[in-house]
Design a protein around this motif. Structure first.
Motif, short mmCIF file in Angstrom:
data_model
loop_
_atom_site.label_atom_id
_atom_site.label_comp_id
_atom_site.label_asym_id
_atom_site.label_seq_id
_atom_site.Cartn_x
_atom_site.Cartn_y
_atom_site.Cartn_z
N LYS A 47 -6.62 -12.54 -0.62
CA LYS A 47 -6.23 -13.82 -1.19
C LYS A 47 -5.26 -13.68 -2.35
O LYS A 47 -4.36 -14.49 -2.53
CB LYS A 47 -7.48 -14.57 -1.67
CG LYS A 47 -8.42 -14.99 -0.55
CD LYS A 47 -9.55 -15.84 -1.12
CE LYS A 47 -10.38 -16.55 -0.08
NZ LYS A 47 -11.06 -15.74 0.89
N VAL A 48 -5.44 -12.64 -3.16
CA VAL A 48 -4.60 -12.51 -4.36
C VAL A 48 -3.24 -11.91 -4.02
O VAL A 48 -2.19 -12.49 -4.34
CB VAL A 48 -5.33 -11.66 -5.43
CG1 VAL A 48 -4.47 -11.52 -6.69
CG2 VAL A 48 -6.68 -12.30 -5.77
N THR A 49 -3.25 -10.74 -3.35
CA THR A 49 -1.97 -10.07 -3.08
C THR A 49 -1.18 -10.80 -1.99
O THR A 49 -0.05 -11.25 -2.22
CB THR A 49 -2.23 -8.61 -2.66
OG1 THR A 49 -3.27 -8.60 -1.66
CG2 THR A 49 -2.61 -7.75 -3.83
N ILE A 76 -9.96 5.26 -2.60
CA ILE A 76 -9.45 3.90 -2.82
C ILE A 76 -7.92 3.95 -2.85
O ILE A 76 -7.34 4.92 -3.31
CB ILE A 76 -10.05 3.32 -4.12
CG1 ILE A 76 -9.88 1.82 -4.19
CG2 ILE A 76 -9.49 3.96 -5.36
CD1 ILE A 76 -10.88 1.16 -5.13
N ALA A 77 -7.28 2.90 -2.31
CA ALA A 77 -5.83 2.79 -2.36
C ALA A 77 -5.48 1.45 -2.99
O ALA A 77 -6.12 0.44 -2.70
CB ALA A 77 -5.23 2.86 -0.96
N ARG A 78 -4.48 1.45 -3.87
CA ARG A 78 -4.08 0.18 -4.50
C ARG A 78 -2.89 -0.41 -3.75
O ARG A 78 -2.00 0.32 -3.33
CB ARG A 78 -3.70 0.41 -5.97
CG ARG A 78 -4.90 0.80 -6.81
CD ARG A 78 -4.52 1.08 -8.24
NE ARG A 78 -4.19 -0.12 -8.99
CZ ARG A 78 -5.09 -0.96 -9.49
NH1 ARG A 78 -6.37 -0.73 -9.30
NH2 ARG A 78 -4.72 -2.02 -10.17
N LYS A 79 -2.94 -1.73 -3.63
CA LYS A 79 -1.86 -2.46 -2.95
C LYS A 79 -1.13 -3.26 -4.01
O LYS A 79 -1.74 -4.09 -4.68
CB LYS A 79 -2.49 -3.37 -1.89
CG LYS A 79 -1.56 -4.38 -1.24
CD LYS A 79 -2.34 -5.13 -0.15
CE LYS A 79 -1.58 -6.38 0.30
NZ LYS A 79 -1.05 -6.26 1.66
N GLU A 86 -3.36 6.37 -4.38
CA GLU A 86 -4.68 6.60 -3.79
C GLU A 86 -5.48 7.55 -4.67
O GLU A 86 -4.91 8.43 -5.31
CB GLU A 86 -4.53 7.24 -2.41
CG GLU A 86 -3.88 6.37 -1.37
CD GLU A 86 -3.90 7.05 -0.01
OE1 GLU A 86 -4.64 6.60 0.87
OE2 GLU A 86 -3.17 8.05 0.16
N GLU A 87 -6.77 7.39 -4.67
CA GLU A 87 -7.60 8.34 -5.40
C GLU A 87 -8.97 8.49 -4.74
O GLU A 87 -9.42 7.60 -4.02
CB GLU A 87 -7.76 7.92 -6.86
CG GLU A 87 -8.48 6.62 -7.03
CD GLU A 87 -8.61 6.23 -8.49
OE1 GLU A 87 -9.42 6.85 -9.19
OE2 GLU A 87 -7.91 5.29 -8.91
N THR A 88 -9.55 9.64 -5.01
CA THR A 88 -10.89 9.88 -4.51
C THR A 88 -11.89 9.30 -5.50
O THR A 88 -11.70 9.41 -6.72
CB THR A 88 -11.12 11.40 -4.37
OG1 THR A 88 -10.05 11.92 -3.58
CG2 THR A 88 -12.44 11.73 -3.71
N LEU A 128 0.83 -1.22 0.00
CA LEU A 128 0.00 0.00 0.00
C LEU A 128 0.86 1.26 0.00
O LEU A 128 0.37 2.35 -0.30
CB LEU A 128 -0.92 0.01 1.23
CG LEU A 128 -2.18 -0.85 1.09
CD1 LEU A 128 -2.85 -1.04 2.45
CD2 LEU A 128 -3.16 -0.21 0.11
N TYR A 129 2.15 1.13 0.35
CA TYR A 129 3.02 2.30 0.44
C TYR A 129 3.47 2.84 -0.92
O TYR A 129 4.26 3.78 -0.97
CB TYR A 129 4.22 1.99 1.33
CG TYR A 129 3.89 2.08 2.81
CD1 TYR A 129 2.58 1.91 3.26
CD2 TYR A 129 4.88 2.31 3.76
CE1 TYR A 129 2.27 1.97 4.60
CE2 TYR A 129 4.57 2.38 5.12
CZ TYR A 129 3.27 2.21 5.53
OH TYR A 129 2.96 2.28 6.87
#
Ligand code: ATP
Length: 324
Positions: free
Chosen positions: A168-170, A129-132, A121-123, A116-117
């Motif tokens: 489960k995926v990441t 939402i934040a992508r990992k 991130e977006e509104t 996540l770092y």
């Protein structure tokens, strides 16, 4: 002679780095320091939290000594780790006062470039939402590093920490990669726990851990928990290591609540400098400094308030330096 990029940053970062230089300057090693700016104050003064010159000099140095960044941490230290491609963050959780905290001694091997770092991130219409991001390549690299570290330091077990039952995926990819890499190290025991269970086991069974390998966010959180097991954030150093660069910093942040009072514990940064000495091939001096730090802490006379004393940051550092 070693070229060291020094980035004190914000808050207590300035105080603990100055204290650490007092100790390093006592060693018969020639350091050529280049003092660089980054952080909140830098952003206020020059519009950017991490100037290009700071990145360039850091990349060209033999090692980087970093203090702390405040509100701009994501733009400074997270970015610096990515720019220098220091893919591993080593965070030793070791009790220096066994009578008080027991024989806790484990290493957190934290993946340093993704998760996540990545800050993606977006509104959205209904919130944010934040992508990992977890890649196979980075997972292989960090897990392999953890097993090699276990072999090199005579540890017998590596524990992977994840949350693969939900993610489960990441996290599933991270866990599966860990067990694939483990096959190359048949003499090292490999096990895994969910991150929430690990948070409890660290309190109930801290001696069961030897080497923990985990992704970026979990590593960040568990290392602060580890600090709580052995005397607080003032005690835990860290090393960010890549193929071409090394950056050394305390696990703690800028601690605005105590900044400017001269009471921050300098041990985490002094021990980070010991990890830097190891990285530079000066391990004898690293062990000498560590030995004196442990003596001074256990003597409990000239130590900062978090360790029960009344010494200032600089007084404690000068006392350590005087014993070298
Ligand atoms: P970040 O998220 O930026 O890494 P953090 O969560 O690690 O920050 P800190 O700013 O380090 O938080 O501070 C957390 C608490 O620990 C503060 O109350 C602070 O006073 C204490 N603390 C941190 N570092 C030290 C230190 N070197 N000496 C004494 N107390 C410290």
């Amino acid at each position: 002679m070693y070229n060291i990029a020094v980035i004190p940053g914000d808050g207590i970062g300035k105080e603990v780095v100055e204290a650490t230089l007092t100790v390093l300057n006592k060693l018969p090693i020639e350091f050529n320091y280049t003092h660089l700016v980054a952080g909140d104050a830098c952003k206020d003064d020059c519009g950017v939290a991490l100037p290009q010159e700071t990145i360039d000099v850091a990349k060209d140095s033999d090692a980087v000594l970093f203090g702390a960044a405040g509100e701009t941490a994501a733009d400074v230290i997270v970015r610096l780790r990515q720019e220098l491609n220091t893919f591993v963050n080593l965070r030793p959780v070791k009790s220096l006062e066994p009578e008080k905290y027991g024989d806790i001694d484990f290493m957190i091997v934290r993946e340093n470039t993704e998760d996540l770092y990545i800050g993606d991130e977006e509104t959205t219409n209904d919130g944010a939402i934040a992508r990992k991001r977890i890649t196979k390549k980075a997972s292989e690299k960090i897990c392999d590093y953890a097993f090699k570290y276990a072999v090199d330091t005579n540890r017998s077990k590596v524990t992977a920490v994840h949350k693969a039952n939900v993610l489960k995926v990441t996290d599933g990819l991270f866990r599966d990669t860990f067990f694939d890499i483990a096959k190359n190290y048949p003499d090292i025991e490999a096990n895994d726990f969910y991150v929430d269970a690990t948070a409890m086991y660290l309190i109930t069974n801290p001696l069961d851990f030897e080497v923990i390998v985990t992704s970026n966010l979990y590593g960040d959180i568990l290392s602060d928990e580890g600090a709580g097991l052995v005397g607080g954030l003032g005690m835990i150093p860290s090393a960010n290591i890549g193929d071409d660069n090394g950056l050394f910093e305390p696990v703690h942040g800028s601690a605005p609540d105590i900044a400017g009072q001269g009471i921050a514990n300098p041990v985490a940064t002094i021990l980070s400098a010991c990890m830097m000495l190891d990285y530079l091939g000066e391990s004898d001096y690293a062990r000498q400094v560590e030995k004196v730090v442990i003596e001074v802490i256990n003597e409990a006379k000239t130590v900062t308030p978090d360790l029960g004393g009344s010494a200032s940051t600089q007084e404690m550092a000068e006392y350590i330096a005087s014993k070298l």
